[in-house]
Design a protein around this motif. Sequence first.
Motif, PDB file in Angstrom:
ATOM      1  N   SER A 191      -4.215  -1.190  60.967  1.00 50.93           N
ATOM      2  CA  SER A 191      -5.172  -2.214  60.262  1.00 50.93           C
ATOM      3  C   SER A 191      -6.506  -2.074  60.117  1.00 50.93           C
ATOM      4  N   LEU A 192      -7.269  -1.119  60.751  1.00 49.99           N
ATOM      5  CA  LEU A 192      -8.538  -0.731  60.819  1.00 49.99           C
ATOM      6  C   LEU A 192      -8.621   0.416  59.856  1.00 49.99           C
ATOM      7  N   LEU A 193      -7.853   1.127  59.444  1.00 50.92           N
ATOM      8  CA  LEU A 193      -7.890   2.322  58.595  1.00 50.92           C
ATOM      9  C   LEU A 193      -7.759   1.861  57.134  1.00 50.92           C
ATOM     10  N   ALA A 194      -8.501   2.467  56.237  1.00 50.40           N
ATOM     11  CA  ALA A 194      -8.192   2.595  54.795  1.00 50.40           C
ATOM     12  C   ALA A 194      -6.656   3.050  54.471  1.00 50.40           C
ATOM     13  N   LEU A 199      -8.049  12.048  58.696  1.00 48.72           N
ATOM     14  CA  LEU A 199      -8.795  12.469  60.235  1.00 48.72           C
ATOM     15  C   LEU A 199      -8.575  13.963  59.830  1.00 48.72           C
ATOM     16  N   VAL A 200      -9.946  14.686  59.976  1.00 49.26           N
ATOM     17  CA  VAL A 200     -10.382  15.900  59.900  1.00 49.26           C
ATOM     18  C   VAL A 200     -10.871  16.538  60.961  1.00 49.26           C
ATOM     19  N   ASN A 219      -0.116   7.874  58.901  1.00 45.67           N
ATOM     20  CA  ASN A 219      -0.093   9.179  59.643  1.00 45.67           C
ATOM     21  C   ASN A 219      -1.114   9.301  60.698  1.00 45.67           C
ATOM     22  N   VAL A 220      -2.619   8.802  60.213  1.00 45.49           N
ATOM     23  CA  VAL A 220      -3.703   8.988  61.176  1.00 45.49           C
ATOM     24  C   VAL A 220      -3.424   8.140  62.239  1.00 45.49           C
ATOM     25  N   LEU A 267     -16.773   2.119  55.670  1.00 43.46           N
ATOM     26  CA  LEU A 267     -16.965   1.840  54.410  1.00 43.46           C
ATOM     27  C   LEU A 267     -16.281   0.556  54.024  1.00 43.46           C
ATOM     28  N   ASP A 268     -16.768  -0.565  53.352  1.00 43.34           N
ATOM     29  CA  ASP A 268     -16.057  -1.693  52.824  1.00 43.34           C
ATOM     30  C   ASP A 268     -15.072  -2.288  53.796  1.00 43.34           C
ATOM     31  N   GLY A 269     -15.602  -2.420  55.219  1.00 47.32           N
ATOM     32  CA  GLY A 269     -14.795  -3.144  56.187  1.00 47.32           C
ATOM     33  C   GLY A 269     -13.461  -2.277  56.633  1.00 47.32           C
ATOM     34  N   GLN A 270     -13.414  -1.040  56.296  1.00 48.44           N
ATOM     35  CA  GLN A 270     -12.497   0.100  56.890  1.00 48.44           C
ATOM     36  C   GLN A 270     -12.964   1.183  57.339  1.00 48.44           C
TER      37      GLN A 270
END
Length: 307
Positions: A191-194, A199-200, A219-220, A267-270
């Motif tokens: 829910s927190l991820l765009a 993930l790098v 996936n991340v 960025l932009d809440g995510q």
Amino acid sequence: MSKVEEFEALRPLLFSIAYRILGSVAEAEDAVQEAWLRYDGSSTRPASAKAYLSATVTRISIDVLRSARVRREEYTGPWFPEPLLSDPYEDPARAVELADSVSMAALLLLERLSPLERAVFVLREVFGFGFDEIAAAVDRSEAACRQLVVRARRHMAAGRPRFAADREERQELASRFFEALKDGDVGALRSLLAADAQLVGDGGGKAPQLARAVVGAENVARLLASVVPRLARVEVSFERHEINGQPGAVYRDRDGRVLQTLVLDVLDGQIQTIRTVLNPDKLGHMGPVADAWEITRELKRAPRQGS
């Protein structure tokens, strides 16, 4: 003031200039030390120690970056700047420029510039040097330096996101992220991820690293939720820490040695990008470095939860 006193007063500024040009803590410290040796060895005192030393460290950094470019082209996997826990230079009048320019995202954008463009951009846009001072530092005319800045601004603007998160928003989101990470909560992480979050990892071929970037919130989230709780079972812990002016964490083994750093690009809440640095060559300035290969072997031997 003695030469030593003048130099020590300017050391934070010199390091901050060199780090932004080089993206390396170790190389920046070497450049500052070389600038001191040249200053100390000079038989005359310049009219302005700041102008002289800033120009000297800039020239040294440009030369180092030119040779470093070849190594970076041959680097194994993604190349990230060395993590910086705190910027030693402060200037309230330029706080925004200083904070923005030290982020991982900004330093990676600076990699797109030529060494000369990068140096001129850093001196002008980040530290507010006059074009006369910049021209003297890079041995170019003021007109040429103005053109270099225009080109550099164009390259930087093309890669910058349109909406940057403010500090409070970043910290609040980071708190929720690390809480979910500790619990291995896939849903909360997702829910927190765009949607296209990445993930790098930067291992440089000297530590276990992802074969390629992991893309997509699902996936991340699943990868993080599976790996981090397992690390806890072999007594790897993380402490939240601001890294390159962004929310992040430092992971340590049971003996307190540094295993890796993790930085969140918000960025932009995510959370848009999660960058980890595992290359031991990039962690030594933070203290003793853990053996990531041994921890990987230990993870394989450790019983899985519920077994």
